[in-house]
Design an enzyme around this catalytic site. Structure first.
Site, PDB file in Angstrom:
ATOM      1  N   HIS A   1      -1.362 -74.601  29.412  1.00  0.00           N
ATOM      2  CA  HIS A   1      -0.238 -73.977  30.112  1.00  0.00           C
ATOM      3  C   HIS A   1      -0.795 -72.822  30.952  1.00  0.00           C
ATOM      4  O   HIS A   1      -1.983 -72.499  30.869  1.00  0.00           O
ATOM      5  CB  HIS A   1       0.832 -73.489  29.141  1.00  0.00           C
ATOM      6  CG  HIS A   1       0.391 -72.391  28.221  1.00  0.00           C
ATOM      7  ND1 HIS A   1      -0.548 -72.585  27.215  1.00  0.00           N
ATOM      8  CD2 HIS A   1       0.756 -71.086  28.134  1.00  0.00           C
ATOM      9  CE1 HIS A   1      -0.728 -71.460  26.557  1.00  0.00           C
ATOM     10  NE2 HIS A   1       0.037 -70.525  27.100  1.00  0.00           N
TER      11      HIS A   1
ATOM     12  N   HIS B   1      -0.282 -69.456  31.132  1.00  0.00           N
ATOM     13  CA  HIS B   1      -0.412 -68.051  30.779  1.00  0.00           C
ATOM     14  C   HIS B   1      -1.875 -67.666  30.985  1.00  0.00           C
ATOM     15  O   HIS B   1      -2.792 -68.474  30.756  1.00  0.00           O
ATOM     16  CB  HIS B   1       0.021 -67.803  29.331  1.00  0.00           C
ATOM     17  CG  HIS B   1       1.509 -67.687  29.177  1.00  0.00           C
ATOM     18  ND1 HIS B   1       2.164 -67.975  27.994  1.00  0.00           N
ATOM     19  CD2 HIS B   1       2.478 -67.306  30.067  1.00  0.00           C
ATOM     20  CE1 HIS B   1       3.467 -67.768  28.160  1.00  0.00           C
ATOM     21  NE2 HIS B   1       3.680 -67.372  29.401  1.00  0.00           N
TER      22      HIS B   1
ATOM     23  N   ASP C   1      -4.327 -66.003  29.626  1.00  0.00           N
ATOM     24  CA  ASP C   1      -5.437 -66.138  28.682  1.00  0.00           C
ATOM     25  C   ASP C   1      -5.899 -67.572  28.521  1.00  0.00           C
ATOM     26  O   ASP C   1      -6.921 -67.827  27.881  1.00  0.00           O
ATOM     27  CB  ASP C   1      -5.063 -65.529  27.324  1.00  0.00           C
ATOM     28  CG  ASP C   1      -3.762 -66.056  26.757  1.00  0.00           C
ATOM     29  OD1 ASP C   1      -2.806 -66.238  27.527  1.00  0.00           O
ATOM     30  OD2 ASP C   1      -3.685 -66.268  25.529  1.00  0.00           O
ATOM     31  N   HIS C   2      -5.173 -68.511  29.113  1.00  0.00           N
ATOM     32  CA  HIS C   2      -5.537 -69.924  29.017  1.00  0.00           C
ATOM     33  C   HIS C   2      -6.024 -70.505  30.342  1.00  0.00           C
ATOM     34  O   HIS C   2      -6.393 -71.680  30.382  1.00  0.00           O
ATOM     35  CB  HIS C   2      -4.347 -70.731  28.511  1.00  0.00           C
ATOM     36  CG  HIS C   2      -3.916 -70.345  27.135  1.00  0.00           C
ATOM     37  ND1 HIS C   2      -4.301 -71.045  26.003  1.00  0.00           N
ATOM     38  CD2 HIS C   2      -3.162 -69.302  26.707  1.00  0.00           C
ATOM     39  CE1 HIS C   2      -3.792 -70.464  24.929  1.00  0.00           C
ATOM     40  NE2 HIS C   2      -3.097 -69.398  25.334  1.00  0.00           N
TER      41      HIS C   2
ATOM     42  N   ASP D   1      -0.640 -72.597  22.235  1.00  0.00           N
ATOM     43  CA  ASP D   1       0.587 -71.828  22.061  1.00  0.00           C
ATOM     44  C   ASP D   1       1.821 -72.712  21.856  1.00  0.00           C
ATOM     45  O   ASP D   1       2.246 -73.439  22.755  1.00  0.00           O
ATOM     46  CB  ASP D   1       0.799 -70.938  23.279  1.00  0.00           C
ATOM     47  CG  ASP D   1      -0.335 -69.947  23.461  1.00  0.00           C
ATOM     48  OD1 ASP D   1      -1.395 -70.142  22.844  1.00  0.00           O
ATOM     49  OD2 ASP D   1      -0.152 -68.984  24.232  1.00  0.00           O
TER      50      ASP D   1
ATOM     51  N   HIS E   1      -7.412 -68.273  18.540  1.00  0.00           N
ATOM     52  CA  HIS E   1      -6.353 -67.626  19.313  1.00  0.00           C
ATOM     53  C   HIS E   1      -5.722 -66.510  18.488  1.00  0.00           C
ATOM     54  O   HIS E   1      -4.516 -66.467  18.280  1.00  0.00           O
ATOM     55  CB  HIS E   1      -5.304 -68.663  19.746  1.00  0.00           C
ATOM     56  CG  HIS E   1      -4.369 -68.168  20.818  1.00  0.00           C
ATOM     57  ND1 HIS E   1      -3.199 -67.521  20.528  1.00  0.00           N
ATOM     58  CD2 HIS E   1      -4.424 -68.243  22.172  1.00  0.00           C
ATOM     59  CE1 HIS E   1      -2.564 -67.218  21.651  1.00  0.00           C
ATOM     60  NE2 HIS E   1      -3.299 -67.653  22.667  1.00  0.00           N
TER      61      HIS E   1
END
Length: 316
Positions: free
Chosen positions: A63, A65, A67-68, A200, A258
């Site tokens: 996805h 966001h 941090d990804h 997530d 994570h």
């Protein structure tokens, strides 16, 4: 070196720490490299881990966001700069196509044409050998599973009993029978190996479907149980929930990652304790630059050997 292993490039969640980089995971799989969720700093972490742009064949983003995915520009530009010649497939949620385009072309550089885009949508999608399932997160997010097709394991004693040897063994495997003897008479089913990657998400059916029977499950455990309400609100899992998933899904080796920046290495025993409330199998609390092998193939009970507890080693 194992031909199937996970190279951990980063293990933090939204905020990197002194000891944990943003997300980043390279799955080595029979000469293919699946790079999952390259967060900020992934290119440098690859250097520390001894991984090059030529080791990347897939870029899989769960996805959009930061941090990804904030490492995507550096990875793309490194692929171009190092003149990678093989095809690199990029898999990401179709709903985030605008973000992908911005990351893919974030700055001026000499571009490359080896990257092909494979956006996924719907509840289930497949870009073989990857299966994607939609998870439960505030933005559209997908979990991924790399699955080897099932096969059959030949039984030497059965082959010998039927007098099948040499080239006839190959003929039996190709054609399903030889001299009236069938493949089923001389072999047993051999499940394909699998690795599931769940980032997530709240608990949902897709998490269990991705994890079902996985040899290696890489799963977020952002919080400990005292923060369960916060985890649910922001679309995350606790370590205890990760243990529940592993136990109910028959996972062989569980990798937690994570972690929220609120937790340090001193908190790791608490994560293990929560997992152990439900799961008694192998557990690895991921740290940056670990190498974690995919468990060896399942064998008949008579061939089982005790499993080593030393399932991880530093990347070289």
């Amino acid at each position: 070196m194992s031909s199937r292993e996970l190279v951990v490039l980063g293990t933090s969640s939204a905020v990197p720490t002194r000891h944990r980089n943003h997300n980043g995971y390279l799955l080595r799989w029979d000469g293919q490299g699946f790079l999952f969720d390259p967060g900020e700093g992934t290119q440098r972490q690859m250097t520390y881990a001894g991984v090059s742009a030529n080791d990347v064949h897939w870029i899989c983003v769960t996805h959009f966001h930061g941090d990804h995915c904030l490492g995507v520009p550096g990875i793309v530009q490194r692929i171009a700069r190092d003149k990678v010649r093989h095809r690199v497939r990029a898999v990401f949620p179709a709903s985030g196509g605008t973000y992908w385009d911005r990351l893919r072309h974030a700055t001026a550089f000499a571009d490359t044409d080896v990257i092909s885009e494979h956006p996924v949508s719907g509840e289930v999608a497949e870009v073989a050998p990857i299966v994607a399932r939609r998870l439960s997160h505030p933005v559209e997010s997908y979990g991924y599973r790399v699955q080897e097709p099932p096969g059959r394991r030949m039984l030497p004693e059965k082959l010998a009993a039927h007098g099948i040897r040499g080239p006839e063994v190959g003929e039996l495997q190709r054609n399903g029978s030889v001299r009236g003897v069938t493949l089923a008479e001389c072999s047993v089913p051999k499940p394909g190996q699998s690795v599931a990657f769940v980032m997530d998400t709240r608990l949902c059916d897709a998490v269990f479907e991705l994890a079902s029977g996985a040899d290696l499950l890489v799963i977020e455990s952002t919080f400990l149980s005292p923060e369960a309400s916060l985890a649910k609100e922001y679309g995350h899992l606790t370590a205890e929930q990760a243990g529940q998933v592993a136990a109910q899904s028959g996972v062989r080796r569980l990798v937690l990652t994570h972690f929220s920046e609120r937790y340090g290495f001193d908190d790791e025993p608490a994560f293990t304790e929560e997992v152990r409330r439900h799961f008694d199998g192998e557990v690895v609390l991921a740290r940056d630059l670990m190498r974690i092998p995919v468990p060896k193939r399942r064998h008949a009970p008579s061939l089982h050997r005790p499993r080593s507890q030393d399932t991880q080693q530093p990347a070289k």
